[in-house]
Design a protein around this motif. Structure first.
Motif, PDB file in Angstrom:
ATOM      1  N   VAL A 245     -10.666  63.065  11.705  1.00  0.00           N
ATOM      2  CA  VAL A 245     -10.184  62.171  10.652  1.00  0.00           C
ATOM      3  C   VAL A 245     -10.743  60.773  10.885  1.00  0.00           C
ATOM      4  N   ALA A 246     -11.349  60.192   9.844  1.00  0.00           N
ATOM      5  CA  ALA A 246     -11.810  58.804   9.911  1.00  0.00           C
ATOM      6  C   ALA A 246     -11.302  58.094   8.662  1.00  0.00           C
ATOM      7  N   LEU A 247     -10.482  57.075   8.861  1.00  0.00           N
ATOM      8  CA  LEU A 247      -9.893  56.353   7.740  1.00  0.00           C
ATOM      9  C   LEU A 247     -10.314  54.894   7.809  1.00  0.00           C
ATOM     10  N   ASN A 248     -10.505  54.317   6.638  1.00  0.00           N
ATOM     11  CA  ASN A 248     -10.670  52.874   6.557  1.00  0.00           C
ATOM     12  C   ASN A 248      -9.488  52.359   5.740  1.00  0.00           C
ATOM     13  N   ILE A 249      -8.525  51.761   6.447  1.00  0.00           N
ATOM     14  CA  ILE A 249      -7.272  51.365   5.801  1.00  0.00           C
ATOM     15  C   ILE A 249      -7.217  49.842   5.683  1.00  0.00           C
ATOM     16  N   GLU A 250      -6.954  49.359   4.480  1.00  0.00           N
ATOM     17  CA  GLU A 250      -6.735  47.921   4.296  1.00  0.00           C
ATOM     18  C   GLU A 250      -5.466  47.732   3.494  1.00  0.00           C
ATOM     19  N   ASN A 251      -4.599  46.857   3.971  1.00  0.00           N
ATOM     20  CA  ASN A 251      -3.304  46.625   3.312  1.00  0.00           C
ATOM     21  C   ASN A 251      -2.581  47.932   3.018  1.00  0.00           C
ATOM     22  N   ASN A 252      -2.590  48.800   3.988  1.00  0.00           N
ATOM     23  CA  ASN A 252      -1.895  50.084   3.880  1.00  0.00           C
ATOM     24  C   ASN A 252      -2.474  51.013   2.802  1.00  0.00           C
ATOM     25  N   THR A 253      -3.666  50.666   2.289  1.00  0.00           N
ATOM     26  CA  THR A 253      -4.318  51.522   1.291  1.00  0.00           C
ATOM     27  C   THR A 253      -5.562  52.158   1.915  1.00  0.00           C
ATOM     28  N   ILE A 254      -5.758  53.415   1.612  1.00  0.00           N
ATOM     29  CA  ILE A 254      -6.923  54.126   2.149  1.00  0.00           C
ATOM     30  C   ILE A 254      -8.147  53.770   1.309  1.00  0.00           C
ATOM     31  N   GLN A 255      -9.008  52.910   1.865  1.00  0.00           N
ATOM     32  CA  GLN A 255     -10.214  52.499   1.150  1.00  0.00           C
ATOM     33  C   GLN A 255     -11.262  53.604   1.167  1.00  0.00           C
ATOM     34  N   ASP A 256     -11.392  54.223   2.317  1.00  0.00           N
ATOM     35  CA  ASP A 256     -12.397  55.277   2.455  1.00  0.00           C
ATOM     36  C   ASP A 256     -11.898  56.270   3.498  1.00  0.00           C
ATOM     37  N   VAL A 257     -12.369  57.482   3.388  1.00  0.00           N
ATOM     38  CA  VAL A 257     -11.881  58.520   4.298  1.00  0.00           C
ATOM     39  C   VAL A 257     -12.918  59.619   4.457  1.00  0.00           C
ATOM     40  N   ARG A 258     -13.015  60.130   5.677  1.00  0.00           N
ATOM     41  CA  ARG A 258     -13.865  61.295   5.946  1.00  0.00           C
ATOM     42  C   ARG A 258     -13.037  62.306   6.734  1.00  0.00           C
ATOM     43  N   LEU A 259     -13.130  63.567   6.325  1.00  0.00           N
ATOM     44  CA  LEU A 259     -12.347  64.613   6.969  1.00  0.00           C
ATOM     45  C   LEU A 259     -13.206  65.847   7.208  1.00  0.00           C
ATOM     46  N   ALA A 260     -13.050  66.449   8.373  1.00  0.00           N
ATOM     47  CA  ALA A 260     -13.723  67.721   8.631  1.00  0.00           C
ATOM     48  C   ALA A 260     -12.883  68.525   9.609  1.00  0.00           C
ATOM     49  N   MET A 261     -13.071  69.828   9.560  1.00  0.00           N
ATOM     50  CA  MET A 261     -12.342  70.687  10.500  1.00  0.00           C
ATOM     51  C   MET A 261     -13.302  71.587  11.265  1.00  0.00           C
TER      52      MET A 261
END
Ligand code: FES
Ligand code: FES
Lengths: 328, 205
Positions: A245-261
């Motif tokens: 999981v890679a999140l880019n969070i600003e002001n508690n909002t998910i600006q960008d996200v990458r997910l893999a399993m």
């Protein structure tokens, strides 16, 4: 182990030339997968082209990218200070895999090329379409606890065992290859393939092609990242499932996200639809729970791996919570 | 070109191979060997008929060796150099009994072809002590009873020495994680961790 011819070229062009000379030649780098396969009699190359002298051992910072030479070891990548700071997901994933000794030997390109496999692949008394195309799949009706829940075919239900690959697919890495034809660049998502009718092919690499480097685009995922690996013992075992999981969070909002399993498919399993769902949302447990359900769309279990249908979304949820800093 | 240890210069053999291969190839020479001879590669080359030369420093001793390309570093150490301290457990990279240092890094010698270690400095369990004086890690394993049957012990000790150098012996958890490549069938783990912690904190240096 069978006898083979051994060559150690000093230039990439020489390596590519020597591999083209006969059909049963393999590149040798760290050897942690190849030598094992040779000892077990799964493959018997007539020639090994040792690439360890090629000048492909540097980690370079180029504008917009980080370039990792194919011969950089897994330890060198995981312990690199710049990578730890700027691509922490990659360090985490590598350190979750194998053992320190193996990570000291295994290379970047070699990790990409370790075989997608299952115990039936190693058991020469059992059928395996990956080992002997057309012989059947022993796992389909056999003991399939470790096997795929996404993207499998009736020819093969093995999973790709690499942890590093899971992180690299989330990070949109690019694979640079050289070969008898022109050099080319393969997006990571297209590098590994699903089994379909040809489970003997793990990747889209063409005959004679050599991975020269892996590029990772500069990304803003430095803080809210996590690699969760669930396995039968706490270290040094393949994943039952893993979640990057890679999140880019600003002001508690998910600006960008990458997910893999990992541990769920024949290739590292990117979760594009789930990423789309999460983009722009506010961080909350409820949102993450919905995301984990979306991630499971299309999942299909076999007799002994039904537990993965629960374990996979739970692992993803846990990884999302840990990465975002939500209390467990 | 350096002579092999049996005194036959490589060149002579290769010339012989080039000249003779056409006569005998059909009977027993793999096609690759013939191709190699025909192409007269000047790359480092070895085949069924040729051992390849190998230069290693093992426990401080410079060696000029001659090995089959398929020989693993583990088999070279044990069978050719009689350094039987390094153990063969699984022979597949799964147990760590074969752990040695190559240029200071711990590796599984069972998965490393000897020839790929050209020019490297190899250290085995036999190379840790200074004469009669044991390495602090060896002392600590004795003091803390870090073994029962002892089969995994050389690998555990080589791994433990590297672990401290790598800087991953910070806590019990970290030690356990970074020692996970060494399996102990006798379950001596708690005592192994204690031994490592004592060396880490300077208790026995
Ligand atoms: S003998 Fe090498 S890891 Fe087991
Ligand atoms: S002491 Fe017996 S295997 Fe470790």
């Amino acid at each position: 182990m069978n006898q083979f011819q051994y060559v150690r070229p000093a230039e990439t062009s020489g390596a590519i030339k020597s591999i083209a000379l006969d059909t049963n030649a393999h590149f040798l780098a760290g050897g942690t997968n190849l030598i094992d396969l040779m000892k077990m009699g799964i493959i018997a190359p007539e020639r090994l082209v040792d690439i360890n002298n090629l000048p492909l051992k540097t980690i370079e910072n180029i504008p917009g990218h980080l370039r990792i030479g194919t011969l950089v070891t897994n330890t060198q990548v995981a312990e690199n200070q710049f990578i730890k700071e700027n691509f922490p997901l990659l360090s985490m994933a590598i350190n979750a895999g194998a053992s320190p000794q193996l990570r000291n030997m295994a290379t970047t390109g070699g990790n990409l090329l370790q075989r997608t496999r299952c115990p039936y692949f190693f058991d020469t008394t059992m059928p395996c379409n990956k080992r002997v195309p057309g012989s059947g799949c022993g796992a389909l009706e056999g003991y399939n606890r470790m096997h795929a829940i996404f993207g499998a075919s009736d020819k093969c239900i093995a999973v790709n065992p690499s942890d590093m690959n899971v992180a690299l697919t989330a990070l949109n890495a690019l694979v640079h290859v050289s070969g008898p034809k022109a050099a080319r660049t393969i997006p990571f998502a297209d590098f590994h393939r699903l089994p379909g009718d040809h489970p003997e092919l793990d990747t889209t690499l063409q005959k004679g092609e050599l991975i020269t480097s892996v590029d990772i685009p500069t990304v803003p995922f430095t803080k809210n990242v996590y690699y969760l690996k669930v396995r039968d013992r706490s270290s040094y075992a393949f994943a039952l499932v893993s979640a990057a999981v890679a999140l880019n969070i600003e002001n508690n909002t998910i600006q960008d996200v990458r997910l893999a399993m990992g541990g769920v498919a024949h290739k590292p399993w990117r979760l594009i639809a789930t990423e789309t769902f999460l983009k722009g949302k506010t961080v909350s447990e409820e949102t993450f729970k919905q995301a984990a359900q979306i991630a499971m769309e299309g999942a299909k279990a076999y007799e002994h791996n039904k537990f993965k249908l629960k374990l996979a979304p739970n692992a993803l949820l846990q990884a999302l919570k840990t990465a975002s800093g939500l209390k467990a | 070109m350096p002579p092999d240890s049996d005194g036959v210069p490589n060149k002579t053999r290769r010339d012989f191979l080039k000249k003779s291969s056409f006569l005998t190839a059909a009977a027993f020479v793999p096609v690759t060997v013939v191709n190699a001879a025909v192409n007269q590669w000047d790359e480092k080359l070895a085949s069924v008929f040729e051992k390849t030369s190998l230069h290693l420093e093992v426990n401080g001793l410079a060696l000029n060796l001659s090995v089959e390309p398929r020989t693993t570093l583990l088999d070279l150490l044990r069978e050719q150099l009689n350094l039987t301290g390094t153990k063969k457990g699984c022979d597949r990279g799964q147990c760590g009994a074969c752990t040695v240092h190559a240029d200071g890094m711990r590796i599984n010698s069972c998965l490393s072809l000897a020839v790929t270690n050209e020019g490297k400095k190899i250290t085995t369990i036999e190379g840790l002590s200074k004469g009669q004086e044991l390495h602090p890690m060896q002392e600590a394993f004795i003091k803390h009873d870090g073994f029962q049957c002892g089969y995994c012990t050389p690998g555990q000790i080589m791994s433990a020495v590297a672990l401290i150098k790598e800087g991953h012996a910070g806590s019990e958890m970290e030690i356990r994680e970074y020692m996970s490549g060494n399996i102990c069938r006798c379950g001596a783990y708690p005592n192994i961790v204690n031994a490592i912690q004592e060396v880490k904190t300077g208790g026995l240096s």
